[in-house]
Design an enzyme around this catalytic site. Structure first.
Site, mmCIF file in Angstrom:
data_model
loop_
_atom_site.group_PDB
_atom_site.id
_atom_site.type_symbol
_atom_site.label_atom_id
_atom_site.label_comp_id
_atom_site.label_asym_id
_atom_site.label_seq_id
_atom_site.Cartn_x
_atom_site.Cartn_y
_atom_site.Cartn_z
ATOM 1 N N ASP A 34 14.184 -23.991 -20.770
ATOM 2 C CA ASP A 34 12.933 -24.637 -20.382
ATOM 3 C C ASP A 34 12.458 -24.067 -19.053
ATOM 4 O O ASP A 34 13.086 -24.296 -18.013
ATOM 5 C CB ASP A 34 13.165 -26.146 -20.267
ATOM 6 C CG ASP A 34 11.881 -26.951 -20.300
ATOM 7 O OD1 ASP A 34 10.847 -26.432 -19.838
ATOM 8 O OD2 ASP A 34 11.903 -28.085 -20.787
ATOM 9 N N ASP A 35 11.381 -23.303 -19.075
ATOM 10 C CA ASP A 35 10.775 -22.717 -17.867
ATOM 11 C C ASP A 35 11.631 -21.604 -17.246
ATOM 12 O O ASP A 35 11.548 -21.361 -16.034
ATOM 13 C CB ASP A 35 10.513 -23.784 -16.792
ATOM 14 C CG ASP A 35 9.462 -24.804 -17.201
ATOM 15 O OD1 ASP A 35 8.956 -24.717 -18.325
ATOM 16 O OD2 ASP A 35 9.165 -25.698 -16.387
ATOM 17 N N CYS A 74 5.230 -26.913 -22.497
ATOM 18 C CA CYS A 74 6.370 -27.362 -23.305
ATOM 19 C C CYS A 74 6.046 -27.807 -24.727
ATOM 20 O O CYS A 74 6.553 -27.241 -25.694
ATOM 21 C CB CYS A 74 7.087 -28.495 -22.584
ATOM 22 S SG CYS A 74 7.635 -28.086 -20.913
ATOM 23 N N ARG A 78 6.788 -25.640 -28.300
ATOM 24 C CA ARG A 78 7.780 -26.111 -29.270
ATOM 25 C C ARG A 78 7.146 -26.413 -30.619
ATOM 26 O O ARG A 78 7.735 -26.109 -31.675
ATOM 27 C CB ARG A 78 8.492 -27.348 -28.710
ATOM 28 C CG ARG A 78 9.360 -27.023 -27.515
ATOM 29 C CD ARG A 78 9.561 -28.230 -26.591
ATOM 30 N NE ARG A 78 9.941 -27.740 -25.276
ATOM 31 C CZ ARG A 78 11.205 -27.553 -24.891
ATOM 32 N NH1 ARG A 78 12.194 -27.850 -25.713
ATOM 33 N NH2 ARG A 78 11.470 -27.073 -23.696
ATOM 34 N N LYS A 127 16.007 -31.223 -25.289
ATOM 35 C CA LYS A 127 14.698 -31.864 -25.129
ATOM 36 C C LYS A 127 13.855 -31.690 -26.385
ATOM 37 O O LYS A 127 13.659 -30.572 -26.856
ATOM 38 C CB LYS A 127 13.954 -31.282 -23.920
ATOM 39 C CG LYS A 127 12.642 -32.007 -23.635
ATOM 40 C CD LYS A 127 11.961 -31.482 -22.390
ATOM 41 C CE LYS A 127 11.118 -30.260 -22.676
ATOM 42 N NZ LYS A 127 10.233 -29.902 -21.546
ATOM 43 N N HIS A 129 10.327 -33.349 -27.188
ATOM 44 C CA HIS A 129 8.971 -33.154 -26.674
ATOM 45 C C HIS A 129 7.903 -32.978 -27.748
ATOM 46 O O HIS A 129 6.854 -32.381 -27.492
ATOM 47 C CB HIS A 129 8.915 -31.981 -25.691
ATOM 48 C CG HIS A 129 8.069 -32.293 -24.492
ATOM 49 N ND1 HIS A 129 8.004 -31.493 -23.377
ATOM 50 C CD2 HIS A 129 7.235 -33.347 -24.228
ATOM 51 C CE1 HIS A 129 7.190 -32.016 -22.487
ATOM 52 N NE2 HIS A 129 6.711 -33.142 -22.973
ATOM 53 N N SER A 152 10.012 -34.241 -20.797
ATOM 54 C CA SER A 152 10.544 -33.470 -19.672
ATOM 55 C C SER A 152 11.201 -34.352 -18.618
ATOM 56 O O SER A 152 10.808 -35.504 -18.403
ATOM 57 C CB SER A 152 9.430 -32.648 -19.013
ATOM 58 O OG SER A 152 8.951 -31.663 -19.896
ATOM 59 N N HIS A 217 13.977 -26.579 -16.106
ATOM 60 C CA HIS A 217 12.766 -27.324 -15.756
ATOM 61 C C HIS A 217 13.047 -28.178 -14.518
ATOM 62 O O HIS A 217 14.112 -28.798 -14.418
ATOM 63 C CB HIS A 217 12.359 -28.206 -16.938
ATOM 64 C CG HIS A 217 11.020 -28.835 -16.829
ATOM 65 N ND1 HIS A 217 10.728 -29.828 -15.915
ATOM 66 C CD2 HIS A 217 9.874 -28.638 -17.538
ATOM 67 C CE1 HIS A 217 9.472 -30.205 -16.065
ATOM 68 N NE2 HIS A 217 8.921 -29.504 -17.039
ATOM 69 N N ASP A 269 10.985 -21.434 -23.487
ATOM 70 C CA ASP A 269 9.778 -22.041 -24.067
ATOM 71 C C ASP A 269 8.495 -21.571 -23.396
ATOM 72 O O ASP A 269 7.415 -21.659 -23.964
ATOM 73 C CB ASP A 269 9.865 -23.568 -24.044
ATOM 74 C CG ASP A 269 9.779 -24.166 -22.645
ATOM 75 O OD1 ASP A 269 10.065 -23.451 -21.663
ATOM 76 O OD2 ASP A 269 9.441 -25.360 -22.533
ATOM 77 N N ASN A 270 8.593 -21.084 -22.164
ATOM 78 C CA ASN A 270 7.468 -20.467 -21.453
ATOM 79 C C ASN A 270 8.023 -19.858 -20.182
ATOM 80 O O ASN A 270 9.233 -19.883 -19.948
ATOM 81 C CB ASN A 270 6.341 -21.464 -21.153
ATOM 82 C CG ASN A 270 6.790 -22.774 -20.545
ATOM 83 O OD1 ASN A 270 6.689 -23.835 -21.168
ATOM 84 N ND2 ASN A 270 7.296 -22.727 -19.315
ATOM 85 N N LYS A 290 4.117 -20.260 -15.736
ATOM 86 C CA LYS A 290 3.822 -21.415 -16.585
ATOM 87 C C LYS A 290 2.419 -21.945 -16.335
ATOM 88 O O LYS A 290 1.907 -21.909 -15.214
ATOM 89 C CB LYS A 290 4.857 -22.514 -16.303
ATOM 90 C CG LYS A 290 4.648 -23.808 -17.070
ATOM 91 C CD LYS A 290 5.773 -24.784 -16.818
ATOM 92 C CE LYS A 290 5.520 -26.100 -17.551
ATOM 93 N NZ LYS A 290 6.701 -26.976 -17.553
#
Length: 489
Positions: A34-35, A74, A78, A127, A129, A152, A217, A269-270, A290
């Site tokens: 995540d991130d 996010c 996804r 996660k 989301h 998140s 994240h 995810d990004n 992001k």
């Protein structure tokens, strides 16, 4: 070349698998951070911390350097890679929070459902989301087992601006809340333990394991064993623990002699969140991060391994997108394709290293929210005029975003892109119509639109059909191919 705009309405059928009849169906392990930044692996430029397990995974498989997510945030990201659709098709752009009443529509056919229909054991740890209410829950979308959080980890008492408004953060096992405000330093460790247990319990049958890590994240946390290990500070410690987690999963596959029978896919995810400075990752040579459709926001680290099928120690620069995983994995195992239209295409030829295999995409499209902001075709990337978020002042420190303390009261009441920027230490700027050769200019700094009007015209034309289908708030177009998200009252 297959035009990605001509994705067909797919009828339900079982495609013949790409594996030999005598082979067992492959397990699939999908690990998503995540991130995490493009340059947060040693093999892509990380300094002051090490990722030996990810490096080893890349040596055993292929590192895809031009792998993209569909949106740099996010929920949208996804929704895209689990459905095979641009998130705007599903009305799930942006990011959900604890107040959200919408989520992934129950009629969408997601990747875990495909695996479950093929007799796979399925589990997710991390996660979700894609909806906070049970109608949209992982266990209602193909997962036999679920351990993790609904949204998140900054949507909690750790939020830099709205902490006082946040409810206790729930941790779920299946459909039951097992803890409130759990110790976030243990997230990576607990997720890994659950993943290892699932593999051990399902070693004799095909399984799909989805590990959407909560880290890195913000707010970031590492367990006691990893805190203070790196010269990079807490962020480096967090990445080394995520790398350890990847290693634990790989060692479990080795111990159970499942390595050759398992497809492992790793990506983020990004891109990283630059406003958080020392608590954010690095996009390396790319611009921004992001929440933007510059390369730093949408081009992410990606490794795939399947011994004997995916070439080892290879680097591939073909432009691919996470929406391609659904049709590709479905084809590999001979699963059932979605009946509704999707946007991803089969990239198995590139993934498996077939001779002269090229990306099947004529173009990749990048939305920011509901606005079509950019298109990539070959070496060219065209940005349409649009606002974007950049760092305001010096990057943040100690888990706070940049410009911390200057606009807190205003940020709580602002909405839209200005509100997001203010809450997370950014400011809004505008980019004009801009054309970049991202093979020579990965930082997207040299606008070549005036020199190559014919390229601009070609990319504009490529964007027209997707704009008509998925809409574009920047030009006031309402899309004809948008499906509703799920909603509860």
């Amino acid at each position: 070349m297959k035009n990605c705009l001509l994705a067909l309405t797919l009828v339900s059928f079982l495609a013949p698998p790409l594996i030999a009849a005598e082979e067992r169906l492959p397990n699939v392990v999908l690990i998503v951070t995540d991130d995490m930044g493009y340059a947060d692996m040693s093999s892509q430029g990380a300094k002051d911390f090490a990722t030996p397990n990810l490096d080893h995974l890349a040596k055993q498989g292929t590192r895809f350097t031009d792998f993209y997510v569909a949106q740099p945030v996010c929920t949208a990201s996804r929704a895209a890679f689990l459905s095979g659709c641009y998130p705007n098709r599903l009305s799930l752009q942006g990011a959900l929070n604890h107040t959200s009443k919408n989520g992934i529509h129950p009629d969408e056919y997601l990747l875990p459902e495909m695996f479950k229909d093929m007799g796979y054991a399925t589990a997710g740890m991390g996660k979700w989301h894609l909806g906070t209410v049970m109608e949209f829950w992982p266990t209602r979308n193909g997962f036999d087992e679920w351990f993790g959080t609904p949204y998140s980890n900054d949507n909690t008492k750790y939020h830099p601006v709205l902490a006082d408004e946040m409810p206790p953060f729930p941790l779920y096992e299946g459909e039951k809340v097992i803890e409130l405000d759990p110790d976030q330093t243990l997230f990576t460790k607990r997720i890994t333990e659950k993943a290892v247990s699932f593999i051990e319990r399902n070693a004799e049958r095909p399984f799909f394991l989805y590990v959407p890590h909560i880290m890195p994240h913000v707010p970031i946390f590492a367990s006691e064993e990893f805190r203070g290990r790196t010269e990079h500070g807490l962020y480096g410690d967090v990445i080394e623990e995520v790398d350890w987690s990847v290693g634990e999963i790989m060692r479990t596959l080795d111990r159970l002699k499942l390595t050759d029978d398992t497809i492992v896919i790793f990506f983020s995810d990004n891109g990283p969140w630059p406003s958080y400075g020392e608590h954010a990752g690095s996009a390396g040579p790319f611009r921004e991060g992001k929440l933007t459709t510059f390369e730093g926001g949408v081009r992410v680290p990606c490794i795939m391994r399947w011994p004997g099928h995916i070439p080892a120690d290879r680097v591939c620069a073909e432009p691919l997108m996470a929406i391609d995983l659904v049709p590709t994995l479905t084809k590999i195992i001979g699963g059932k394709m979605p009946m509704k239209k999707i946007d991803g295409v089969d990239i198995s030829a590139v993934m498996l290293g077939e001779e002269n295999a090229k990306s099947p995409h004529d173009a990749l499209f990048f939305y920011g929210g509901t606005g079509l902001q950019a298109v990539r075709s070959g070496k060219w990337k065209l940005h349409f005029p649009h606002p974007y978020i950049t760092v305001a002042g010096e990057p943040g420190k100690g888990g706070k975003p940049s410009n911390w303390g200057k606009n807190q009261a205003q940020s709580i009441t602002q909405s839209g892109i200005e509100g997001i920027a203010s809450r997370h230490g950014g400011r809004v700027e505008e980019i004009e119509l801009s054309l970049f050769d991202i093979t020579k200019d990965p930082g997207e700094t040299n606008n070549l639109a005036a020199q190559y009007p014919e390229v601009v015209a070609r990319l504009k034309k490529l964007a027209e059909p997707i704009r008509e289908e998925l809409g574009d708030s920047l030009t006031g177009v309402e899309g004809s191919g948008i499906r509703e998200a799920g909603w509860v009252q």
